[in-house]
Structures are given as structure tokens and as C-alpha cells.
Design a protein around this motif. Structure first.
Motif, PDB file in Angstrom:
ATOM      1  N   GLY A  61       4.151  -2.128  -4.336  1.00 49.54           N
ATOM      2  CA  GLY A  61       2.974  -2.682  -3.659  1.00 49.54           C
ATOM      3  C   GLY A  61       3.055  -4.150  -3.581  1.00 49.54           C
ATOM      4  N   ALA A  62       3.275  -4.637  -4.778  1.00 44.30           N
ATOM      5  CA  ALA A  62       3.332  -6.137  -5.328  1.00 44.30           C
ATOM      6  C   ALA A  62       4.439  -6.861  -4.526  1.00 44.30           C
ATOM      7  N   GLU A  63       5.544  -6.353  -4.366  1.00 49.15           N
ATOM      8  CA  GLU A  63       6.591  -6.743  -3.585  1.00 49.15           C
ATOM      9  C   GLU A  63       6.440  -6.576  -1.821  1.00 49.15           C
ATOM     10  N   VAL A  64       5.549  -5.706  -1.637  1.00 54.23           N
ATOM     11  CA  VAL A  64       5.084  -5.536  -0.171  1.00 54.23           C
ATOM     12  C   VAL A  64       4.226  -6.794   0.109  1.00 54.23           C
ATOM     13  N   LEU A  65       3.217  -6.916  -0.604  1.00 55.43           N
ATOM     14  CA  LEU A  65       2.355  -8.076  -0.540  1.00 55.43           C
ATOM     15  C   LEU A  65       3.228  -9.667  -0.573  1.00 55.43           C
ATOM     16  N   ARG A  88       4.519   6.993   3.891  1.00 55.65           N
ATOM     17  CA  ARG A  88       3.639   8.509   3.683  1.00 55.65           C
ATOM     18  C   ARG A  88       3.259   8.243   1.977  1.00 55.65           C
ATOM     19  N   ALA A  89       4.394   7.955   1.165  1.00 53.02           N
ATOM     20  CA  ALA A  89       3.854   7.876  -0.277  1.00 53.02           C
ATOM     21  C   ALA A  89       2.816   6.632  -0.568  1.00 53.02           C
ATOM     22  N   LEU A  93      -1.011   6.657  -2.178  1.00 53.37           N
ATOM     23  CA  LEU A  93      -1.518   6.184  -3.353  1.00 53.37           C
ATOM     24  C   LEU A  93      -2.465   5.087  -3.062  1.00 53.37           C
ATOM     25  N   HIS A  94      -2.209   4.026  -2.053  1.00 53.67           N
ATOM     26  CA  HIS A  94      -2.924   3.017  -1.857  1.00 53.67           C
ATOM     27  C   HIS A  94      -4.173   2.995  -0.830  1.00 53.67           C
ATOM     28  N   VAL A 107      -6.451  -4.555  -0.649  1.00 51.42           N
ATOM     29  CA  VAL A 107      -6.653  -4.287  -1.951  1.00 51.42           C
ATOM     30  C   VAL A 107      -6.061  -3.130  -2.194  1.00 51.42           C
ATOM     31  N   LEU A 108      -4.981  -3.165  -3.186  1.00 57.32           N
ATOM     32  CA  LEU A 108      -4.113  -1.971  -3.447  1.00 57.32           C
ATOM     33  C   LEU A 108      -4.503  -1.528  -4.879  1.00 57.32           C
ATOM     34  N   TYR A 109      -4.216   0.030  -4.793  1.00 55.37           N
ATOM     35  CA  TYR A 109      -4.165   0.802  -6.338  1.00 55.37           C
ATOM     36  C   TYR A 109      -3.371   0.164  -7.260  1.00 55.37           C
ATOM     37  N   SER A 110      -3.362  -0.015  -8.534  1.00 55.59           N
ATOM     38  CA  SER A 110      -2.667  -0.272  -9.471  1.00 55.59           C
ATOM     39  C   SER A 110      -2.521   0.665 -10.648  1.00 55.59           C
ATOM     40  N   GLN A 111      -1.466   1.339 -10.836  1.00 53.24           N
ATOM     41  CA  GLN A 111      -1.221   2.240 -12.109  1.00 53.24           C
ATOM     42  C   GLN A 111      -0.838   1.181 -13.243  1.00 53.24           C
TER      43      GLN A 111
END
Length: 288
Positions: A61-65, A88-89, A93-94, A107-111
Motif C-alpha cells: 500500500g505504501a508503494e502504491v501511494l 482483489r486482495a 484489506l484496504h 486512507v489505507l489500513y496498516s497492519q
């Protein structure tokens, strides 16, 4: 033990963009893969495979942004064979697709990264004993049910009610050894033990005798068992006992769990609100 577990967690972080084998993590933690998976789930509160999936998608997700690479390049780096599978994955999650996330700065989810540390508790202690047991049979009735981590399992409740009091009494009468009386058995639990994973559930009795016609049978080989006892509110007493065994007892004692049926015997108060429980877990002593 905690130091080795944290070394395994560091290994995960260094290999999020490559294949991560549970067997290698178990080797780093100096235990069996079977025990490592169960210990991780108890300590982390989610299965190993789910944690790895969430961490990969968090970093992805960080790399996508960041927008420095194509979405397909990011997908391939983190183990997805196509952009569609990654999307899909990512959305699961996000809550948003990777293309939309990049366009809108969503805004994304962070594990978070996990590590384990010692928390001094142990104020209540645990009642346990080690039993060397010859081979025996679990004889009763079997069904396949989904795994439920908290609260009553509706499928088990429905199955037990469907057997009826007479059938349960016939099964209980077969008992001729420990664990005595009518027992509940969890066996052949599908990995990665997520909520909804399936398992074989037996309502059975432990016996050395032959099974009556029409009964299901599980042959149990000789081995070592750790037996834990607890009492308190139902169903929390049994569920918390499982948790405490893996988070407190195993890290403090020279044993690991081994494959085999996990057996509980629960006696309820007349109103069903309180329970006295015994939990039998197949174990083996560690050599280290």
C-alpha cells in the motif's frame, strides 16, 4: 523462546517480497511447524498466513501511494500473479482498489509489525498434570463444523441437540478411562485456523473397547498429554483456558504441542452459566 520468536518475526519482515515458509520460521524459533503455527495464533490473535498477508499488503500500500512503480510491478513483487488478483486482495484489506488509492491518495489500513515481549502476569496460576497414556479410541458421533474463536459455536450446539439425551447417555456409558465421561474432541483442523476454517468435531467417550455399530471411531496412538483444569463462567472458561495454555504455559514449560485430537470435558452448573473444564492437549517434551 521469546527471543527466537522475535527473530522469526524479523525474518518475515526481510522476506515480505519473497516466499515465506512456515517450516523455516519454525526452525528459527527452534520448534516444530505444528507448534509454531498454534503458538503464533495464540500470541498474535490471528493466523500466521493472515499476518503475512496483511503485512505484505501494508507495505505494498505504501508503494502504491508512492507512485514510483507500476501497479503490476508492485503486485508481482509481493507475490500476486496478476493485477486482478492484487486488486482483489488490496481492496479486501484496504477497502479501496490500488488504482483508486493512487489517484485519490486514499486512507489505507496498516497492519503494524509485531514483536513479542514478556508481560509478567501469572497471578492466578494454572492447574495441570502430565499424563503418559496408552493408545485408546474416541467413540461417538462426528461432524464437520466451522471454527469459532469466541462465543458459542452454533453448529456444535445444533449437532449436540440433534443427538438427543438418550444418544449422549449411550456414548457416555462407553467411557472406561480418562478423560472420563462425555468429551468434546477437535481434530483435523484446516489450516490456517482462521475463523470459519473447518474441523472434525466429535461428541465421544474414551475407551479401550470396541465401538458399537453406527458409532464413529477415532484411533488415538499412545503418547504424552498435558491436562489443564479450570472453572468459571461458560463458555469463556474453556476458551480462555485454550488461550492461556498457549500464551502462558507453553512459553514457560519444556513442552510443545504435537499433532493429535484436542479433548475437552466440561461439566456445567444446573443453570449452565458456570463450568468446570479439563483440557487434554497432546504434547512432547523438548530436548533443548
Amino acid at each position: 523462546m521469546l527471543e527466537r520468536l522475535n527473530q522469526a518475526m524479523e525474518y518475515i519482515e526481510r522476506h515480505l517480497d519473497s516466499e515465506i515458509e512456515a517450516a523455516e520460521l519454525a526452525r528459527i524459533a527452534a520448534t516444530s511447524e505444528y507448534h509454531f503455527r498454534r503458538l503464533f495464533s495464540a500470541l498474535a490473535g490471528l493466523p500466521l498466513s493472515e499476518y503475512v498477508r496483511r503485512r505484505r499488503l501494508t507495505v505494498a500500500g505504501a508503494e502504491v501511494l508512492a507512485g514510483k512503480e507500476t501497479l503490476l510491478d508492485v503486485a508481482v513483487r509481493y507475490g500476486y500473479g496478476s493485477g486482478e488478483a492484487f486488486a482483489r486482495a488490496f481492496r479486501a484489506l484496504h477497502g479501496v482498489g490500488p488504482g483508486e488509492a493512487r489517484r485519490t491518495g486514499a486512507v489505507l489500513y496498516s497492519q503494524p509489525r509485531m514483536s513479542f515481549r514478556l508481560v509478567v502476569e501469572g497471578s492466578s496460576g494454572m492447574r495441570y498434570r502430565i499424563v503418559e497414556k496408552d493408545g485408546f479410541r474416541l467413540v461417538g458421533r462426528r461432524t464437520r463444523v466451522p471454527l469459532v474463536h469466541e462465543g458459542m459455536n452454533p453448529a456444535i450446539v445444533e449437532f449436540t441437540r440433534g443427538l438427543g439425551k438418550e444418544a449422549l447417555a449411550r456414548i457416555a456409558a462407553l467411557s472406561d478411562q480418562e478423560p472420563e465421561g462425555l468429551v468434546n474432541v477437535a481434530h483435523d483442523i484446516a489450516e490456517p485456523r482462521e475463523e470459519g476454517s473447518e474441523l472434525d468435531y466429535y461428541c465421544a467417550a474414551a475407551t479401550g473397547g470396541e465401538a458399537p455399530e453406527g458409532m464413529d471411531v477415532l484411533e488415538v496412538p499412545a503418547g504424552t498429554w498435558a491436562v489443564f483444569e479450570a472453572s468459571g463462567p461458560s463458555p469463556q472458561t474453556v476458551q480462555y483456558l485454550w488461550r492461556d495454555v498457549y500464551t502462558q504455559w507453553f512459553p514457560s514449560n519444556p513442552y510443545v504441542s504435537r499433532p493429535g485430537p484436542q479433548i475437552t470435558r466440561t461439566v456445567f452448573s444446573p443453570d449452565g452459566r458456570e463450568a468446570e473444564a479439563a483440557l487434554w492437549i497432546p504434547v512432547e517434551r523438548t530436548t533443548g
